[in-house]
Motif scaffolding. Structure first.
Motif, PDB file in Angstrom:
ATOM      1  N   GLY A   1      20.562  -2.066 -11.596  1.00  0.00           N
ATOM      2  CA  GLY A   1      19.390  -2.554 -10.889  1.00  0.00           C
ATOM      3  C   GLY A   1      19.305  -2.038  -9.467  1.00  0.00           C
ATOM      4  O   GLY A   1      20.322  -1.775  -8.819  1.00  0.00           O
ATOM      5  N   THR A   2      18.080  -1.897  -8.978  1.00  0.00           N
ATOM      6  CA  THR A   2      17.839  -1.496  -7.595  1.00  0.00           C
ATOM      7  C   THR A   2      16.715  -2.366  -7.036  1.00  0.00           C
ATOM      8  O   THR A   2      15.717  -2.605  -7.704  1.00  0.00           O
ATOM      9  N   GLN A   3      16.901  -2.836  -5.816  1.00  0.00           N
ATOM     10  CA  GLN A   3      15.955  -3.767  -5.216  1.00  0.00           C
ATOM     11  C   GLN A   3      14.757  -3.024  -4.637  1.00  0.00           C
ATOM     12  O   GLN A   3      14.917  -2.038  -3.902  1.00  0.00           O
ATOM     13  N   VAL A   4      13.579  -3.516  -4.964  1.00  0.00           N
ATOM     14  CA  VAL A   4      12.337  -3.047  -4.347  1.00  0.00           C
ATOM     15  C   VAL A   4      11.692  -4.241  -3.658  1.00  0.00           C
ATOM     16  O   VAL A   4      11.450  -5.269  -4.292  1.00  0.00           O
ATOM     17  N   THR A   5      11.447  -4.104  -2.364  1.00  0.00           N
ATOM     18  CA  THR A   5      10.821  -5.169  -1.593  1.00  0.00           C
ATOM     19  C   THR A   5       9.563  -4.628  -0.934  1.00  0.00           C
ATOM     20  O   THR A   5       9.625  -3.620  -0.224  1.00  0.00           O
TER      21      THR A   5
ATOM     22  N   SER B   1       0.521   2.434  -4.291  1.00  0.00           N
ATOM     23  CA  SER B   1      -0.295   1.241  -3.986  1.00  0.00           C
ATOM     24  C   SER B   1       0.500  -0.040  -4.239  1.00  0.00           C
ATOM     25  O   SER B   1       0.021  -0.970  -4.890  1.00  0.00           O
ATOM     26  N   LEU B   2       1.701  -0.070  -3.720  1.00  0.00           N
ATOM     27  CA  LEU B   2       2.582  -1.206  -3.982  1.00  0.00           C
ATOM     28  C   LEU B   2       2.043  -2.486  -3.376  1.00  0.00           C
ATOM     29  O   LEU B   2       1.412  -2.479  -2.304  1.00  0.00           O
ATOM     30  N   LYS B   3       2.291  -3.581  -4.076  1.00  0.00           N
ATOM     31  CA  LYS B   3       1.832  -4.908  -3.670  1.00  0.00           C
ATOM     32  C   LYS B   3       3.047  -5.819  -3.482  1.00  0.00           C
ATOM     33  O   LYS B   3       4.100  -5.590  -4.104  1.00  0.00           O
ATOM     34  N   PRO B   4       2.902  -6.865  -2.684  1.00  0.00           N
ATOM     35  CA  PRO B   4       4.028  -7.804  -2.521  1.00  0.00           C
ATOM     36  C   PRO B   4       4.532  -8.359  -3.847  1.00  0.00           C
ATOM     37  O   PRO B   4       5.734  -8.609  -4.004  1.00  0.00           O
ATOM     38  N   GLU B   5       3.635  -8.525  -4.807  1.00  0.00           N
ATOM     39  CA  GLU B   5       4.057  -9.058  -6.107  1.00  0.00           C
ATOM     40  C   GLU B   5       4.855  -8.061  -6.930  1.00  0.00           C
ATOM     41  O   GLU B   5       5.359  -8.404  -7.996  1.00  0.00           O
ATOM     42  N   ASP B   6       4.983  -6.834  -6.465  1.00  0.00           N
ATOM     43  CA  ASP B   6       5.857  -5.859  -7.114  1.00  0.00           C
ATOM     44  C   ASP B   6       7.316  -6.031  -6.683  1.00  0.00           C
ATOM     45  O   ASP B   6       8.205  -5.365  -7.226  1.00  0.00           O
ATOM     46  N   THR B   7       7.552  -6.900  -5.723  1.00  0.00           N
ATOM     47  CA  THR B   7       8.918  -7.139  -5.249  1.00  0.00           C
ATOM     48  C   THR B   7       9.787  -7.686  -6.378  1.00  0.00           C
ATOM     49  O   THR B   7       9.430  -8.675  -7.022  1.00  0.00           O
ATOM     50  N   ALA B   8      10.905  -7.012  -6.636  1.00  0.00           N
ATOM     51  CA  ALA B   8      11.784  -7.391  -7.740  1.00  0.00           C
ATOM     52  C   ALA B   8      12.994  -6.472  -7.746  1.00  0.00           C
ATOM     53  O   ALA B   8      13.034  -5.464  -7.027  1.00  0.00           O
ATOM     54  N   VAL B   9      13.951  -6.808  -8.584  1.00  0.00           N
ATOM     55  CA  VAL B   9      15.021  -5.879  -8.919  1.00  0.00           C
ATOM     56  C   VAL B   9      14.546  -5.078 -10.123  1.00  0.00           C
ATOM     57  O   VAL B   9      14.128  -5.657 -11.131  1.00  0.00           O
ATOM     58  N   TYR B  10      14.595  -3.768  -9.997  1.00  0.00           N
ATOM     59  CA  TYR B  10      14.128  -2.887 -11.062  1.00  0.00           C
ATOM     60  C   TYR B  10      15.334  -2.321 -11.814  1.00  0.00           C
ATOM     61  O   TYR B  10      16.282  -1.811 -11.200  1.00  0.00           O
TER      62      TYR B  10
ATOM     63  N   GLY C   1       0.797  -1.220   0.000  1.00  0.00           N
ATOM     64  CA  GLY C   1       0.000   0.000   0.000  1.00  0.00           C
ATOM     65  C   GLY C   1       0.830   1.270   0.000  1.00  0.00           C
ATOM     66  O   GLY C   1       0.289   2.363  -0.208  1.00  0.00           O
ATOM     67  N   GLY C   2       2.119   1.133   0.215  1.00  0.00           N
ATOM     68  CA  GLY C   2       3.000   2.289   0.270  1.00  0.00           C
ATOM     69  C   GLY C   2       3.475   2.724  -1.105  1.00  0.00           C
ATOM     70  O   GLY C   2       3.048   2.195  -2.131  1.00  0.00           O
ATOM     71  N   SER C   3       4.380   3.709  -1.094  1.00  0.00           N
ATOM     72  CA  SER C   3       4.881   4.298  -2.340  1.00  0.00           C
ATOM     73  C   SER C   3       6.398   4.380  -2.330  1.00  0.00           C
ATOM     74  O   SER C   3       7.021   4.490  -1.267  1.00  0.00           O
ATOM     75  N   LEU C   4       6.959   4.335  -3.517  1.00  0.00           N
ATOM     76  CA  LEU C   4       8.385   4.550  -3.725  1.00  0.00           C
ATOM     77  C   LEU C   4       8.566   5.246  -5.057  1.00  0.00           C
ATOM     78  O   LEU C   4       7.746   5.065  -5.970  1.00  0.00           O
ATOM     79  N   THR C   5       9.642   6.014  -5.159  1.00  0.00           N
ATOM     80  CA  THR C   5      10.000   6.626  -6.433  1.00  0.00           C
ATOM     81  C   THR C   5      11.401   6.185  -6.816  1.00  0.00           C
ATOM     82  O   THR C   5      12.339   6.354  -6.036  1.00  0.00           O
ATOM     83  N   LEU C   6      11.517   5.616  -7.997  1.00  0.00           N
ATOM     84  CA  LEU C   6      12.817   5.231  -8.538  1.00  0.00           C
ATOM     85  C   LEU C   6      13.290   6.309  -9.507  1.00  0.00           C
ATOM     86  O   LEU C   6      12.481   6.883 -10.250  1.00  0.00           O
ATOM     87  N   SER C   7      14.586   6.549  -9.494  1.00  0.00           N
ATOM     88  CA  SER C   7      15.172   7.521 -10.411  1.00  0.00           C
ATOM     89  C   SER C   7      16.348   6.890 -11.131  1.00  0.00           C
ATOM     90  O   SER C   7      17.017   6.008 -10.604  1.00  0.00           O
TER      91      SER C   7
END
Length: 115
Positions: free
Chosen positions: A108-112, A84-93, A15-21
């Motif tokens: 790559g950057t890890q998102v968990t 609205s992040l979900k557990p299934e969004d977990t990955a290296v981006y 449910g949280g948010s992150l911003t990748l750059s």
């Protein structure tokens, strides 16, 4: 030498948010397409979102209405706002850029996303 450097990954609750750059540096002409892909453990890398130099955006169905991609052509940067992040969004981006007929990738950057 072209380099793509990502930042902004981390651990977030569902449910949280992150911003990748991502910033591209080096001898770079006009970048045609910039985008983000991700790879979860045991899965193939998949396209998440892309944006052309003219601003046309493309999203994977799984992230539509939750993720927003943007870019600054003058600075050769691309960002991915993830809501609205979900557990299934977990990955290296991974950030990628396409120009002069070639594709370039960041490290790559890890998102968990925890449930």
């Amino acid at each position: 030498q072209v380099q793509l450097v990502e930042s902004g990954g981390g651990l977030v609750q569902a449910g949280g948010s992150l911003t990748l750059s991502c910033a591209a540096s080096g001898s770079i002409p006009s970048i045609n397409v910039m985008g983000w892909s991700r790879q979860a453990p045991g899965k193939q890398r998949e396209l998440v979102a892309s944006i052309t130099s003219g601003g046309f955006r493309n999203y994977a169905d799984s992230v539509k209405d939750r993720f927003t991609i943007s870019r600054d052509n003058a600075k050769n940067t691309v960002s991915l706002q993830m809501n609205s992040l979900k557990p299934e969004d977990t990955a290296v981006y991974y950030c990628n850029a396409q120009f002069s007929g070639l594709g370039y990738w960041g490290q790559g950057t890890q998102v968990t996303v925890s449930s």
